[in-house]
Design an enzyme around this catalytic site. Structure first.
Site, PDB file in Angstrom:
ATOM      1  N   ALA A 190     -13.542  49.234 -31.605  1.00  0.00           N
ATOM      2  CA  ALA A 190     -14.147  48.711 -32.828  1.00  0.00           C
ATOM      3  C   ALA A 190     -14.608  47.262 -32.748  1.00  0.00           C
ATOM      4  O   ALA A 190     -15.559  46.888 -33.428  1.00  0.00           O
ATOM      5  CB  ALA A 190     -13.159  48.864 -33.992  1.00  0.00           C
ATOM      6  N   ALA A 191     -13.933  46.413 -31.965  1.00  0.00           N
ATOM      7  CA  ALA A 191     -14.280  44.987 -31.961  1.00  0.00           C
ATOM      8  C   ALA A 191     -15.718  44.796 -31.470  1.00  0.00           C
ATOM      9  O   ALA A 191     -16.175  45.556 -30.612  1.00  0.00           O
ATOM     10  CB  ALA A 191     -13.297  44.217 -31.083  1.00  0.00           C
ATOM     11  N   GLY A 193     -16.355  44.353 -34.792  1.00  0.00           N
ATOM     12  CA  GLY A 193     -16.108  44.827 -36.147  1.00  0.00           C
ATOM     13  C   GLY A 193     -17.324  45.041 -37.025  1.00  0.00           C
ATOM     14  O   GLY A 193     -17.177  45.444 -38.182  1.00  0.00           O
ATOM     15  N   CYS A 339     -24.651  50.281 -25.406  1.00  0.00           N
ATOM     16  CA  CYS A 339     -25.785  49.353 -25.400  1.00  0.00           C
ATOM     17  C   CYS A 339     -26.287  49.194 -23.976  1.00  0.00           C
ATOM     18  O   CYS A 339     -26.644  48.103 -23.530  1.00  0.00           O
ATOM     19  CB  CYS A 339     -25.411  48.005 -26.016  1.00  0.00           C
ATOM     20  SG  CYS A 339     -23.971  47.217 -25.279  1.00  0.00           S
TER      21      CYS A 339
END
Length: 864
Positions: A190-191, A193, A339
């Site tokens: 998740a970070a 966030g 990404c």
């Protein structure tokens, strides 16, 4: 080996923050004798060339040859800034209106006149004009007053939480998850966030008219420091529906409660009253990757990039994605994203997931969703590059003895045994070690003569976003749906699968071999599990040296003792995933064993091994049950009985007499916490709940009947249920409080309001903005109510809101009042203060004297 070892991307690299720099220091350019512009003090851009990058992606065919120049030209340009409006903010409509009618129109006019400005614009594919894009240089910000004002607006609203800055393509994955307000959502990696914040927005925004959403978001990250960044980001959301955990994504605990699972003849009871296992309706797997899709915002990647970066992360990405699917409910949806532009990290991972799941997971066709988002289909053929050599198939990798390459990297996923004849099988049907059948003298044909593999899976349903389509970064997204329960994971020993390429692969295989998923309860097959773990662990100890040669994502120089500890950790993990402690042993034994294991861990290791049970160094999550304090809070604020208190209050302090903060959790989070307690606290929780009450530590606070005040974060949730210590203020008095922070009772514009404030009990109180000419003190329990916490002192009323919150509220109220042309309030009531009021109160008393008490409270509030 030395060259390969240095070229691999390792997990530690993702703990280092990457500086976003598009210019060299002036000292570099001025000291370079070969730089023709060295005498020019202006900045010089980083070199945006890498021959290896060009060769790799031209061969992969991620864009057509005709588009290559446009693709590369866009990659070399800085990335435009993008941001989202928080859809759950009280001022969402005001902010969007200000962007559309103020900033966008002003900048459009200046762009027409000057010709060098690009106006801000909404992203066409994001719903409801809630996402925007801007593209200005620092030089333009300094020279243009409108841009400078816009920049200050962005900084303030971002700090408050009304706006979130986020790369445009990073906003896409949560939109394809199709999240609903009652969903349990897992964000595995998740970070920092931004996507977690977006998921929380969707859950809250779609739950209009409800007290709190029935769903929740569980955000996880491996690194503790990144978890802190995650907590800081999501804190601006002010939500009671979030849990933040600190685990390795590929080993996230299943939290299966054996107490609620039938043992064959018995039936399951009360499943609707408690969660038997932690399963999710939606899973977001935005996995660690090489990140070459972010070249436009991190140009330093150009000089660091090499073709082996994706190879080193491939196995880890598969393990994280498979763990996410195992935690997904049947019928649920998972989004896998990176990404990166590398097919080894993208299509190859998705293809291996589909092969392992054997029809229980399908790719979802989302071509009709977000029609204005330009996306391209996934690749069905690609090659693997290792040490400067192209490998069209795994057969070629085995011939060249490339131990760091695994079959799943290739389109077909076939290993060497699949490509050899039947006489290379042993008597028991297992494949013979490839090194035993490949002779050193075997030759490999040229790359042009090799047969290129093509995947027969529907990988074209994956999505690729390329920079030159809509002036963004690059991104890969695959939407997967779990249509049935996952099959039992077959044995993948070193002889049948080829050698394990990473230590994390050994770890995952041990867990996979010990677990079998059966219907929603996922009953584990424990018969023979211990023997299997011991057998595989024994094999692993014999092959540690071979594993070291093939490790792709960890240092090869790690000590053998650390590997032994990891093997022990896997055995413990598998036992806990099965949630079947040793028969006849109480639950506490497993926690004690975990504690002993932690104590025996070596202090010199880089990262402490995770062990389930009581987490050392992490404050416990405890249910707050002090009836004396709870009853005093209820009585002091007159909280309505319909407000759910029981079981919803938690704290992080074992000593009830010294509790400083009390947090409130939603029903969904409460259920997860209850399950976590039943299974021995397997979740390592770093943050949970919404700060609702905080002990007032000032000297005057100790004299109040209730020692706990309502926090600014928790006020919107509890506001509709407060019947005492609450007042409605006129717009003029409300703005005065925000401006001067503390006002004496006699100095309020509305004398009746001042008298009511004086009649309040000493302590915390709530001041609500009275709308228009309404004089009733009836509470409006809706999201439009604007309220602040204040402290009622002996002679004055002082706000308990940060200076930045006060500034933001003032600007929002001023903008809103200016647009209310049909209002009946006088200009003075609209907060237009004369010069005397700017410097003094209504009775001419210097306002500096009023602020003495307010500053004390502000100091306490700032420490939050």
């Amino acid at each position: 080996m030395g060259g390969r070892r240095g070229s691999r991307t390792q997990r530690k690299h993702f703990k280092q923050s990457r500086e976003n720099v598009w210019k060299r220091p002036k000292t570099e350019s001025s000291s370079d004798p070969n730089n023709p512009n060295s005498s020019n003090p202006a900045w010089q851009p980083f070199a945006t060339q890498n021959p290896s990058f060009d060769e790799y992606y031209k061969e992969q065919g991620i864009v057509s040859p005709e588009e290559w120049d446009a693709f590369m030209e866009m990659l070399r340009k800085p990335l435009p800034a993008a941001f989202r409006i928080n859809a759950t903010s009280q001022f969402c409509e005001d902010i969007r209106s200000q962007l559309e009618n103020d900033f966008m129109k002003s900048l459009q006019a200046e762009a027409i006149e000057g010709g060098d400005l690009e106006p801000i614009k909404p992203l066409p594919w994001y719903p409801d004009n809630l996402a925007w894009q801007s593209n200005f240089s620092r030089m333009q910000l300094r020279k243009n007053q409108t841009l400078e004002r816009f920049h200050e607006f962005l900084k303030l609203e971002t700090e408050i939480g009304n706006i979130s800055r986020q790369e445009a393509v990073s906003m896409v994955p949560p939109l394809f998850l199709d999240v609903r307000p009652d969903h349990f959502v897992l964000d595995v990696c998740a970070a920092p966030g931004s996507k977690t914040f977006q998921l929380l927005e969707i859950i809250h925004h779609s739950a209009k008219g409800r007290f709190l959403p029935d769903g929740m978001v569980l955000a996880n990250d491996l690194d503790v420091q990144r978890c802190n960044l995650l907590i800081h980001q999501t804190k601006r959301m002010c939500t009671a529906n979030l849990i933040v955990t600190n685990h390795e994504g590929q080993h996230f605990p299943g939290c299966r409660s054996h107490k609620n699972i039938s043992n064959g003849s018995e039936t399951t009871n009360n499943l609707e009253q408690s969660i038997p296992q932690l399963l999710f309706d939606r899973v977001l797997c935005d996995v660690p990757c090489s990140g070459d899709g972010t070249l436009r915002k991190a140009p330093d990647i150009w000089r660091k990039w090499n073709g082996g970066m994706g190879n080193g992360l491939h196995c880890l990405q598969i393990h994280i994605a498979m763990r996410g699917l195992s935690l997904l409910k049947v019928g649920g949806r998972m989004v896998y994203s990176t990404c990166s532009m590398n097919p080894v990290e993208n299509e190859a991972v998705v293809a291996e997931i589909l092969r392992r799941c054997g029809g229980s997971v399908e790719l979802v066709d989302v071509s009709n969703e977000l029609p204005q988002l330009i996306r391209r289909p996934g690749l069905t053929k690609w090659k693997v590059r290792d040490k400067g050599v192209w490998l069209p198939s795994y057969k070629d990798a085995r011939k060249l003895q490339r131990n760091g390459i695994v079959p799943s990297m290739f389109p077909s996923g076939k290993n060497y045994a699949d490509l050899t004849n039947n006489n290379q099988k042993s008597e028991n049907g297992e494949s013979v070690n490839a090194e035993d059948v490949v002779q050193p003298d075997d030759t490999i044909s040229s790359i042009d003569d090799l047969e290129e593999e093509v995947s027969d899976l529907s990988l074209q349903l994956c999505m690729r976003i390329v920079p030159h389509d809509q002036n963004t970064g690059a991104f890969f997204i695959a939407v997967l749906q779990k249509v049935s329960h996952l099959p039992a994971i077959p044995d993948k020993s070193a002889t049948s699968q080829g050698k394990l390429s990473t230590r994390s692969e050994l770890h995952e295989n041990l867990s996979d071999q010990a677990t079998e998923e059966i219907n929603g309860l996922e009953v584990s097959s424990v018969d023979g599990a211990d023997e299997k773990i011991l057998e595989v662990a024994s094999k692993a100890e014999e092959n540690i040296s071979e594993m070291a040669l093939e490790a792709a994502d960890e240092k090869i120089s790690e000590e053998t003792s650390e590997v032994d500890e990891k093997i022990s950790e896997v055995a413990l993990e598998a036992d806990l995933v099965d949630d079947e402690p040793a028969r006849g042993a109480p639950e506490s034994n497993s926690s004690e064993a975990a504690d002993k294991k932690t104590d025996s861990a070596k202090t010199g290791e880089k990262r402490k091994l995770q062990n389930q049970g009581k987490w050392k160094g992490v404050d416990p999550v405890l249910c707050f049950q002090d009836e004396t304090i709870i009853n005093s809070i209820k009585a002091f604020y007159g909280i309505d009985e319909s407000f759910p208190f029981t079981g919803h209050l938690v704290t992080r302090n074992k000593d009830a007499n010294h509790v400083k903060r009390i947090y409130y959790v939603s029903k969904s989070v409460k259920d997860v916490l209850d399950l976590n307690f039943r299974v021995g606290q397997q979740l390592k929780i770093t943050s949970v709940g919404l700060k609702m009450f905080e002990r007032q530590s000032s000297r005057e606070g100790s004299l109040a009947p209730c020692s706990f005040r309502i926090s600014s974060e928790g006020l919107p949730v509890i506001l509709p249920y407060i019947t005492k210590q609450i007042l409605y203020a006129s717009p003029a008095d409300f703005k005065h409080l925000l401006q001067y922070k503390s006002i004496k009772f006699a100095d309020f514009v509305d004398a009746d309001f001042g008298q009511k404030a004086a009649d309040l009990i000493l302590g915390c109180c709530v001041i609500v903005l009275r709308e228009g000419d309404k004089l009733s003190d009836h509470i409006q329990a809706d999201a439009s109510a604007i309220a602040i916490g204040c402290w009622k002192g002996r002679s004055s009323l002082s706000v308990m809101v940060t200076a930045m919150d006060c500034q933001e509220l003032l600007e929002r109220l001023s903008a809103r009042m200016e647009t209310e042309k049909n209002g009946t309030l006088a200009p003075e009531s609209l907060g237009v203060l004369d010069k005397k009021q700017d410097m003094s109160g209504e009775n001419g008393t210097p306002l500096e004297d009023h602020n003495v008490e307010a500053m004390k409270i502000q100091d306490t509030n700032a420490s939050e």
